[in-house]
Design a protein around this motif. Structure first.
Motif, PDB file in Angstrom:
ATOM      1  N   SER A 375       0.975  -1.294  -0.063  1.00 42.43           N
ATOM      2  CA  SER A 375       0.008   0.059   0.063  1.00 42.43           C
ATOM      3  C   SER A 375       0.866   1.256  -0.130  1.00 42.43           C
ATOM      4  O   SER A 375       0.528   2.314  -0.742  1.00 42.43           O
ATOM      5  CB  SER A 375      -0.929  -0.034   1.207  1.00 42.43           C
ATOM      6  OG  SER A 375      -1.936  -1.383   1.258  1.00 42.43           O
ATOM      7  N   GLY A 376       1.990   1.232   0.756  1.00 40.05           N
ATOM      8  CA  GLY A 376       2.981   2.239   1.080  1.00 40.05           C
ATOM      9  C   GLY A 376       3.547   2.381  -0.453  1.00 40.05           C
ATOM     10  O   GLY A 376       3.752   3.545  -1.168  1.00 40.05           O
ATOM     11  N   ALA A 377       3.939   1.369  -1.068  1.00 38.77           N
ATOM     12  CA  ALA A 377       4.751   1.439  -2.270  1.00 38.77           C
ATOM     13  C   ALA A 377       3.686   1.843  -3.634  1.00 38.77           C
ATOM     14  O   ALA A 377       4.061   2.688  -4.253  1.00 38.77           O
ATOM     15  CB  ALA A 377       5.208   0.204  -2.893  1.00 38.77           C
ATOM     16  N   LEU A 378       2.529   1.708  -3.425  1.00 35.38           N
ATOM     17  CA  LEU A 378       1.464   2.023  -4.338  1.00 35.38           C
ATOM     18  C   LEU A 378       1.315   3.617  -4.224  1.00 35.38           C
ATOM     19  O   LEU A 378       1.301   4.235  -5.147  1.00 35.38           O
ATOM     20  CB  LEU A 378       0.209   1.088  -4.152  1.00 35.38           C
ATOM     21  CG  LEU A 378      -0.720   1.522  -5.261  1.00 35.38           C
ATOM     22  CD1 LEU A 378      -0.362   1.076  -6.673  1.00 35.38           C
ATOM     23  CD2 LEU A 378      -2.180   0.734  -5.023  1.00 35.38           C
ATOM     24  N   LEU A 379       0.925   3.992  -3.051  1.00 30.18           N
ATOM     25  CA  LEU A 379       0.965   5.354  -2.775  1.00 30.18           C
ATOM     26  C   LEU A 379       2.136   6.075  -3.085  1.00 30.18           C
ATOM     27  O   LEU A 379       2.067   7.304  -3.773  1.00 30.18           O
ATOM     28  CB  LEU A 379       0.628   5.661  -1.352  1.00 30.18           C
ATOM     29  CG  LEU A 379       0.607   7.028  -0.828  1.00 30.18           C
ATOM     30  CD1 LEU A 379      -0.693   7.574  -1.440  1.00 30.18           C
ATOM     31  CD2 LEU A 379       0.214   7.136   0.629  1.00 30.18           C
ATOM     32  N   ALA A 380       3.474   5.700  -2.956  1.00 32.10           N
ATOM     33  CA  ALA A 380       4.663   6.449  -3.336  1.00 32.10           C
ATOM     34  C   ALA A 380       4.510   6.424  -4.980  1.00 32.10           C
ATOM     35  O   ALA A 380       5.026   7.476  -5.501  1.00 32.10           O
ATOM     36  CB  ALA A 380       5.848   5.280  -3.054  1.00 32.10           C
ATOM     37  N   GLY A 381       3.844   5.476  -5.795  1.00 30.36           N
ATOM     38  CA  GLY A 381       3.958   5.547  -7.163  1.00 30.36           C
ATOM     39  C   GLY A 381       2.802   6.649  -7.473  1.00 30.36           C
ATOM     40  O   GLY A 381       3.159   7.420  -8.453  1.00 30.36           O
ATOM     41  N   VAL A 382       1.808   6.752  -6.964  1.00 30.20           N
ATOM     42  CA  VAL A 382       0.849   7.742  -7.203  1.00 30.20           C
ATOM     43  C   VAL A 382       1.397   9.254  -6.901  1.00 30.20           C
ATOM     44  O   VAL A 382       1.322  10.081  -7.560  1.00 30.20           O
ATOM     45  CB  VAL A 382      -0.736   7.381  -6.437  1.00 30.20           C
ATOM     46  CG1 VAL A 382      -1.354   8.586  -6.607  1.00 30.20           C
ATOM     47  CG2 VAL A 382      -0.964   6.172  -6.849  1.00 30.20           C
ATOM     48  N   LEU A 383       1.782   9.311  -5.678  1.00 30.61           N
ATOM     49  CA  LEU A 383       2.360  10.719  -5.400  1.00 30.61           C
ATOM     50  C   LEU A 383       3.555  11.071  -6.137  1.00 30.61           C
ATOM     51  O   LEU A 383       3.848  12.190  -6.516  1.00 30.61           O
ATOM     52  CB  LEU A 383       2.981  10.703  -3.856  1.00 30.61           C
ATOM     53  CG  LEU A 383       1.591  10.633  -2.765  1.00 30.61           C
ATOM     54  CD1 LEU A 383       2.023  10.346  -1.374  1.00 30.61           C
ATOM     55  CD2 LEU A 383       0.488  11.726  -2.780  1.00 30.61           C
ATOM     56  N   GLY A 384       4.467  10.016  -6.335  1.00 29.91           N
ATOM     57  CA  GLY A 384       5.765  10.472  -7.235  1.00 29.91           C
ATOM     58  C   GLY A 384       5.537  10.863  -8.436  1.00 29.91           C
ATOM     59  O   GLY A 384       6.071  12.028  -8.849  1.00 29.91           O
ATOM     60  N   THR A 385       4.553  10.132  -9.120  1.00 31.29           N
ATOM     61  CA  THR A 385       4.235  10.665 -10.475  1.00 31.29           C
ATOM     62  C   THR A 385       3.321  11.796 -10.259  1.00 31.29           C
ATOM     63  O   THR A 385       3.428  12.703 -11.381  1.00 31.29           O
ATOM     64  CB  THR A 385       3.488   9.342 -11.115  1.00 31.29           C
ATOM     65  OG1 THR A 385       4.174   8.099 -11.080  1.00 31.29           O
ATOM     66  CG2 THR A 385       3.082   9.775 -12.454  1.00 31.29           C
ATOM     67  N   GLY A 386       2.332  11.866  -9.381  1.00 30.23           N
ATOM     68  CA  GLY A 386       1.482  13.158  -9.665  1.00 30.23           C
ATOM     69  C   GLY A 386       2.091  14.560  -8.895  1.00 30.23           C
ATOM     70  O   GLY A 386       2.007  15.609  -9.753  1.00 30.23           O
ATOM     71  N   VAL A 387       2.650  14.481  -7.855  1.00 33.43           N
ATOM     72  CA  VAL A 387       3.127  15.644  -7.223  1.00 33.43           C
ATOM     73  C   VAL A 387       4.712  15.852  -7.144  1.00 33.43           C
ATOM     74  O   VAL A 387       5.298  16.719  -6.810  1.00 33.43           O
ATOM     75  CB  VAL A 387       2.700  15.831  -6.056  1.00 33.43           C
ATOM     76  CG1 VAL A 387       1.149  15.877  -6.077  1.00 33.43           C
ATOM     77  CG2 VAL A 387       2.989  14.940  -4.976  1.00 33.43           C
ATOM     78  N   GLY A 388       5.437  14.739  -7.430  1.00 33.11           N
ATOM     79  CA  GLY A 388       6.724  14.701  -7.413  1.00 33.11           C
ATOM     80  C   GLY A 388       7.378  13.850  -6.443  1.00 33.11           C
ATOM     81  O   GLY A 388       6.857  13.343  -5.625  1.00 33.11           O
ATOM     82  N   VAL A 389       8.691  13.535  -6.430  1.00 32.67           N
ATOM     83  CA  VAL A 389       9.290  12.823  -5.366  1.00 32.67           C
ATOM     84  C   VAL A 389       9.253  13.297  -4.083  1.00 32.67           C
ATOM     85  O   VAL A 389       9.350  12.576  -2.895  1.00 32.67           O
ATOM     86  CB  VAL A 389      10.762  12.339  -5.978  1.00 32.67           C
ATOM     87  CG1 VAL A 389      11.470  11.333  -4.921  1.00 32.67           C
ATOM     88  CG2 VAL A 389      10.481  11.113  -7.209  1.00 32.67           C
TER      89      VAL A 389
END
Length: 448
Positions: A375-389
């Motif tokens: 869940s954390g990894a998936l959230l990382a992908g969404v946030l990293g792609t959407g708002v930046g790393v």
């Protein structure tokens, strides 16, 4: 009819020196070797995916997600199997499957056929086999050593694992630089084979006594009810789960951020990981003394409070050697606290859990923490792609305050000593032997 004793204490298990306990040495050698091999992969695999296969942010997050998904789905079944069958056999089978799966990566790379999709498949297969191995390995220790040696055993294990992780990270960085990241994974393949060999040589009787065969679902539910019935185990499980959610988000993007945004070289990346692991060794060795002096509860609470602060240098860092040193120091502090808390909480859970429930107790925690990781990894992908790393890393840092609040609001925060009462009584929820009798004088929490 007189029943057989479940796990007779090995003759050497009561010796004052753990290093004279041959089965403990074999167990420790095999598991530490596997940790060293895993550290090689932790360095080589991100380099392989990010720099050689040009993986995108979403692909890196997906790779992390798939690697963490099998434990979430299989942990409860793995724990029930470990309490029902031979833990040694389950560990050996898990090691061999991991070795075979990982060996396909350098072979495919040599043939010029390696792809990010293959890495994802390997991550699923390896993760599935690893959860079987872990469920048996963690619950095997209490059957190898006397109860009075469990805390010292976990302290030694934590310290040696940290040293092995340090050596593995540094060696992995060297192998990656010299032989390339795909060939470097061969070191982890070898480590799985060594682990299987050491486990095979353990001689103590560790198999469960024969008992009526029941449905897998029934035994899994017994483990869940067992944990829910003891507030100490419940709090520790939720602390671990919330910690795992936050760290999964951070770890999914950490390599990408350091390698791409801060322009760390693969060698510097490995050195930072290795230097941080030294903190884990220090924390694990100091754990028994810290627990005696300050109490396990306050020690854990302090560690959880410090953890979010250690992420701040990462958020404000810029490329350069000075910031690489600062990040390494922050990681050292973070892992020292995590190891001190983690080795102590594991000892507490093993001490208050009856032998017949060891693997299932652990599997409940593993299931929740493992479910939090993808869940954390998936959230990382969404946030990293959407708002930046960097904003995604800030979100993960904020989430790290959750486990501190869980422990702060529980009676566990005031635990002043390790539990000493042997497991007695009966769990009213399932008729199985219950947790140790005695007042709820605070148990300590932790990671893992």
């Amino acid at each position: 009819m007189t029943s057989r004793r479940r796990n007779p204490t090995p003759p050497s298990s009561t010796t004052s020196s753990l290093w004279r306990h041959r089965d403990f040495r074999r167990y420790l050698t095999g598991q530490a070797t596997s940790v060293a091999g895993g550290s090689i992969t932790s360095v080589a695999l991100p380099v392989l995916a990010v720099l050689h296969l040009q993986a995108t942010t979403a692909q890196v997050a997906a790779l992390a997600f798939l690697g963490q998904l099998p434990p979430a789905l299989l942990a409860l079944h793995a724990g029930a199997l470990a309490d029902r069958h031979s833990k040694k056999k389950q560990m050996i089978i898990g090691d061999l499957v991991c070795a075979i799966a990982l060996a396909t990566v350098p072979v495919a790379a040599a043939c010029g056929a390696l792809s990010i999709e293959q890495l994802m498949v390997v991550a699923v297969v390896q993760g599935s086999a690893q959860v079987l191995q872990d469920a048996a390995a963690i619950s095997l220790l209490p059957s190898l050593v006397d109860r009075s040696l469990i805390q010292r055993s976990n302290s030694r294990i934590g310290a040696l694992f940290a040293v092995a992780a340090t050596g593995g990270s540094n060696f992995g960085a060297l192998l990656t630089a010299v032989a390339g990241p795909a060939r470097a994974l061969g070191g982890d393949v070898l480590s799985y084979l060594v682990s299987a060999w050491c486990t095979l040589r353990i001689r103590s009787r560790t198999d469960p006594d024969p008992r009526p065969r029941r449905a897998m679902r029934t035994e899994i539910m017994e483990g869940i009810r067992y944990v829910r019935a003891d507030p100490r185990l419940s709090v520790l499980t939720w602390v671990n789960a919330t910690t795992s959610l936050a760290l999964a988000l951070l770890n999914a993007l950490w390599a990408l951020y350091l390698l791409r945004s801060l322009h760390m070289t693969p060698t510097a990346f490995g050195v930072v990981l290795g230097g941080g692991a030294l903190g884990a060794a220090v924390g694990a060795l100091a754990a028994p003394g810290l627990a005696r002096r300050y109490g396990p509860g306050p020690m854990m609470l302090t560690a959880l409070a410090v953890t979010p602060l250690t992420q701040l240098p990462l958020l404000v860092a810029s490329p350069g050697l000075a910031w690489e040193i600062v990040i390494a120091c922050a990681l050292f502090v973070q892992l020292a606290g995590a190891a001190a808390a983690g080795t102590t909480q594991r000892s507490i859970r093993q001490l208050i859990t009856t032998p017949a429930m060891q693997a299932r107790m652990q599997s409940v925690s593993t299931c929740l923490t493992s479910a939090a990781r993808p869940s954390g990894a998936l959230l990382a992908g969404v946030l990293g792609t959407g708002v930046g790393v960097r904003p995604a890393l800030l979100t993960g840092t904020c989430l790290l305050t959750a486990p501190f609040l869980v422990l702060l609001l529980s009676p566990l925060r005031g635990l002043r000593e390790m539990p000493t009462t042997p497991p007695t009584g009966t769990d009213r929820t399932n008729g199985q032997p219950g947790v140790s009798a005695g007042p709820f004088t605070t148990s300590k929490g932790a990671t893992s």
